[in-house]
Design a protein around this motif. Structure first.
Motif, PDB file in Angstrom:
ATOM      1  N   SER A 186      -2.348  -6.611   2.936  1.00 57.45           N
ATOM      2  CA  SER A 186      -2.143  -5.202   3.447  1.00 57.45           C
ATOM      3  C   SER A 186      -1.087  -5.365   4.172  1.00 57.45           C
ATOM      4  O   SER A 186      -0.542  -6.061   5.111  1.00 57.45           O
ATOM      5  CB  SER A 186      -3.249  -4.933   4.297  1.00 57.45           C
ATOM      6  OG  SER A 186      -4.643  -4.911   3.597  1.00 57.45           O
ATOM      7  N   THR A 220      -0.592  -3.648  -0.614  1.00 58.78           N
ATOM      8  CA  THR A 220      -0.764  -2.191  -0.587  1.00 58.78           C
ATOM      9  C   THR A 220      -0.352  -1.779   0.862  1.00 58.78           C
ATOM     10  O   THR A 220      -0.541  -2.454   1.815  1.00 58.78           O
ATOM     11  CB  THR A 220      -2.471  -1.875  -0.595  1.00 58.78           C
ATOM     12  OG1 THR A 220      -3.102  -2.492  -1.747  1.00 58.78           O
ATOM     13  CG2 THR A 220      -2.798  -0.628  -0.258  1.00 58.78           C
ATOM     14  N   GLU A 221       0.226  -0.759   0.772  1.00 58.38           N
ATOM     15  CA  GLU A 221       1.059  -0.225   1.931  1.00 58.38           C
ATOM     16  C   GLU A 221       0.151   0.801   2.643  1.00 58.38           C
ATOM     17  O   GLU A 221      -0.117   1.888   1.839  1.00 58.38           O
ATOM     18  CB  GLU A 221       2.460  -0.010   1.923  1.00 58.38           C
ATOM     19  CG  GLU A 221       2.775   1.510   1.072  1.00 58.38           C
ATOM     20  CD  GLU A 221       2.716   2.517   1.688  1.00 58.38           C
ATOM     21  OE1 GLU A 221       2.625   2.630   3.040  1.00 58.38           O
ATOM     22  OE2 GLU A 221       2.827   3.801   1.127  1.00 58.38           O
ATOM     23  N   THR A 222       0.291   0.893   3.966  1.00 65.02           N
ATOM     24  CA  THR A 222      -0.130   2.169   4.698  1.00 65.02           C
ATOM     25  C   THR A 222       0.804   2.604   5.776  1.00 65.02           C
ATOM     26  O   THR A 222       1.539   1.586   6.253  1.00 65.02           O
ATOM     27  CB  THR A 222      -1.488   2.066   5.377  1.00 65.02           C
ATOM     28  OG1 THR A 222      -1.660   0.870   6.001  1.00 65.02           O
ATOM     29  CG2 THR A 222      -2.726   1.447   4.275  1.00 65.02           C
ATOM     30  N   SER A 258       4.321   9.930   2.083  1.00 67.04           N
ATOM     31  CA  SER A 258       4.725   9.799   0.534  1.00 67.04           C
ATOM     32  C   SER A 258       5.972  10.067   0.121  1.00 67.04           C
ATOM     33  O   SER A 258       6.704  10.895   0.536  1.00 67.04           O
ATOM     34  CB  SER A 258       3.817  11.165  -0.055  1.00 67.04           C
ATOM     35  OG  SER A 258       3.783  11.220  -1.298  1.00 67.04           O
ATOM     36  N   SER A 294       1.771   3.456  -3.460  1.00 64.35           N
ATOM     37  CA  SER A 294       1.155   3.016  -2.303  1.00 64.35           C
ATOM     38  C   SER A 294       0.828   1.284  -2.409  1.00 64.35           C
ATOM     39  O   SER A 294       0.386   0.760  -1.625  1.00 64.35           O
ATOM     40  CB  SER A 294      -0.233   3.524  -1.922  1.00 64.35           C
ATOM     41  OG  SER A 294      -1.163   3.468  -3.177  1.00 64.35           O
ATOM     42  N   SER A 295       0.870   0.785  -3.928  1.00 64.13           N
ATOM     43  CA  SER A 295       0.592  -0.457  -4.211  1.00 64.13           C
ATOM     44  C   SER A 295       1.648  -1.159  -5.183  1.00 64.13           C
ATOM     45  O   SER A 295       2.392  -0.237  -5.992  1.00 64.13           O
ATOM     46  CB  SER A 295      -0.697  -0.613  -4.644  1.00 64.13           C
ATOM     47  OG  SER A 295      -0.975  -0.005  -5.898  1.00 64.13           O
TER      48      SER A 295
END
Length: 614
Positions: A569, A504-506, A510, A530-531
């Motif tokens: 993460s 999962t990226e943060t 977008s 996002s994942s």
């Protein structure tokens, strides 16, 4: 035979020499200085340096032509001999001078071989990479560490189902890398440490028998066993001969590089063995095209082997090994070292306590009065025979057992000749061909790489357990089977066990594309959500996460799968600094300050002007 020469230089003392054979022409004012040798074997090369000018010969004389003066000389080292005198001077005073050099044969010095430890398990072992172009063939294992498998190139390797090693049609053994599954990384760390220890041991040997032999050019020489040391590099353009016996050891300490020419070759005589020849090289080793080389190269830097060369030995490099359509073979005596041994245990059921029995496995025979007999064997398939001095029926009394990278087991049932037994056969599906599995029935284990395992049992009820390979689960994995006057069959199905790993990226805006890559996972492909999820087997993985937007730094890390799902993460950080923003309040304050300063300045100006006008 007289080897005489003329080399004239236009200097007051004008002396010379060359390789011309025959009666020399001696220029006016020059005189012969002739060195004659005794006791050298026919054809042995020797050399003399007279005031810096060197001459080499395989005959009994070396001559120089010089004017009057005093000249110093040095007789070069020759393997297997000592010279007397080695150094000295000659005075030329209007006539020819002859200096006699007596060589004495020296008995070869016995030295211990260099201990390689677990590094001997690899035909090629390197720290930063192993590469080949063209069709190379290697007998034995190869390994690289701390670099990963991506630094082994040109072999078209295939990762094994366990993830512990890879295979290639170009390598008879296995390919190992630091990024493979446990225990490979720790095994390689040990091997690299052993390689470096061996290099230090070889470089630290003292009291060499020969120092700077041939000034580093040992081409054409015959070398006896012993310790040789050079403060320079060593070159061999055509050939050298190593003469000794099967236990003789050569250690070559080379402070520079080793250059082995195109088509050059090493000749072994008297039973000399390649595993006893150690080349400790500080500045890299280069083997030319079409060469034939023997020995173990321990290089502090790279090893390069050019096209169509053959090497019988080991290439151990503290950087990289580069090949090109070569044939590299571990010495036959080291092939047994490169093959790790595993226990092969025979477990008997049915004999009275203390009854002797024996097993012949291959060409080995072991006897016991206990319930187990254990051999230690490398990978392979072995025929066996079981016997005892009783009249019992032995099932199985003969057969084969396979060793495939782990311990193997075979249960043996002894039963009275009057007792009826039946076959209980376990059949598996789902495993790749050649993968080992096992069945334990009433505590007696049998393993196999085929799809069936059979036991011979009398009537009764028996509990069993299925032994699964790493990362596989069996269904059923345990149970009981009844024997009721006929043969019985049990089927089990293996399934590769995988668990979900979710990345999962943060931190990314977008729609920005991102990727995950790993030597074991492979390439994720472009991700815009996002994942990203993938199903993986149990082991430890290293990964790299990146994006096409270079303003976000790359993320490196590791994670472990151990029987359950894993979440990873990924926090991307923008490395580009944004210009600072000043709020309106601060702008108003700054403007006010500027206005106030201007007003004060104007007032001061008016006051000064009035005073001046008065």
């Amino acid at each position: 035979m007289v080897s005489s020469s003329l080399y004239v230089i236009d200097q007051p003392n004008g002396f010379g020499g060359s390789n011309v054979t025959g009666t020399p022409y001696v220029a006016s004012g020059l005189y012969n200085v002739t060195f004659t040798e005794s006791n050298l074997a026919s054809g042995v090369q020797w050399n003399v340096s007279l005031s810096g000018i060197s001459q080499v010969s395989t005959a009994g004389m070396i001559s120089f032509h010089v004017s009057n003066g005093t000249y110093s000389f040095i007789v070069g080292n020759i393997s297997g001999y000592t010279a007397s005198p080695i150094t000295g001077s000659v005075d030329v005073t209007g006539s020819a001078v002859t200096e006699k050099i007596a060589f004495v044969s020296v008995k070869p010095v016995s030295i211990d071989p260099v201990e390689l430890g677990t590094a001997a398990q690899y035909t090629i072992l390197a720290k930063t990479g192993i590469s080949t172009t063209g069709t190379t063939f290697i007998t034995g294992n190869i390994g690289v560490s701390p670099a990963g498998s991506t630094y082994i190139t040109g072999f078209s390797q295939t990762l094994s189902s366990t993830g512990q090693y890879a295979t290639s049609s170009m390598v008879s053994g296995k390919i190992f890398a630091a990024t493979f599954s446990s225990p490979t990384p720790s095994d390689l760390t040990t091997a690299i440490g052993d390689m470096q220890t061996a290099y230090t041991n070889a470089a630290g040997r003292v009291n060499p028998g020969y120092v700077n032999l041939g000034a580093g050019n040992i081409n054409g020489m015959t070398l006896v066993p012993g310790l040789y040391k050079w403060g320079t590099g060593v070159s061999i353009s055509t050939s050298i001969t190593l003469t000794g016996n099967a236990s003789s050891v050569w250690i070559f300490q080379i402070s520079g590089g080793l250059t082995f020419g195109n088509g050059a070759h090493i000749i072994l005589k008297g039973g000399a063995q390649p595993q006893n020849i150690f080349w400790q090289v500080a500045s890299g080793a280069s083997i030319g095209t079409g060469a034939s080389f023997y020995g173990i190269i321990m290089s502090q830097t790279e090893i390069t082997i050019a096209t169509d060369s053959t090497m019988t030995g080991l290439a151990l490099a503290q950087s990289a090994v580069t090949l090109e359509s070569d044939t590299i073979s571990a010495p036959s005596s080291l092939l047994n070292v490169t093959q790790k041994n595993f226990d092969v245990t025979f477990n008997e059921v049915g004999l009275s306590t203390g009854t002797p029995w024996n097993v012949t496995l291959g060409r080995g025979l072991l006897k016991s009065t206990t319930s187990t007999i254990t051999f230690s064997e490398p990978n392979g398939t072995y025929s066996y025979t079981v016997s005892s001095n009783t009249t019992d029926i032995i099932q199985p009394s003969t057969g084969t057992v396979s060793v495939n990278g782990e311990h193997a087991y075979q249960a043996v049932m002894f039963s009275s000749s009057t007792q009826k037994t039946y076959s209980v056969t376990f059949t598996e599906t789902g495993l790749p061909s050649g993968m080992q599995w096992g069945v334990s029935i009433n505590g007696s284990m049998t393993t196999s790489v085929s799809s069936d395992i059979s036991f011979a049992l009398p009537n009764g009820t028996y509990s069993y357990n299925i032994e699964s390979p790493v990362n596989y689960g069996a269904s059923p994995h345990s149970g009981s089977v009844g024997v009721r006057g006929k043969d019985a069959n049990v089927s089990t199905t293996f399934t590769l066990m995988k668990y979900t790993v979710k990345f999962t990226e943060t931190g990314l805006p977008s729609g920005i594309t991102w990727y995950v890559n790993s030597t074991l996972i492979g390439f994720s492909g472009p991700q815009t959500g996002s994942s990203y999820s993938i199903n993986l087997t149990n082991t430890t993985y290293s990964y790299t996460a990146s994006t096409n937007d270079k303003s976000y730094h790359q993320i490196n890390g590791t994670f472990s799968v151990s029987g359950h799902s894993v979440s990873v993460s990924l926090k991307f950080v923008n490395d580009v600094k944004k210009p600072s923003v000043v709020s309106n309040d601060y702008l108003y304050i700054i403007a006010g300050v500027i206005v106030a300063v201007a007003a004060i300045g104007a007032g001061a100006f008016l006051i000064i002007r009035k005073r001046v006008s008065k």
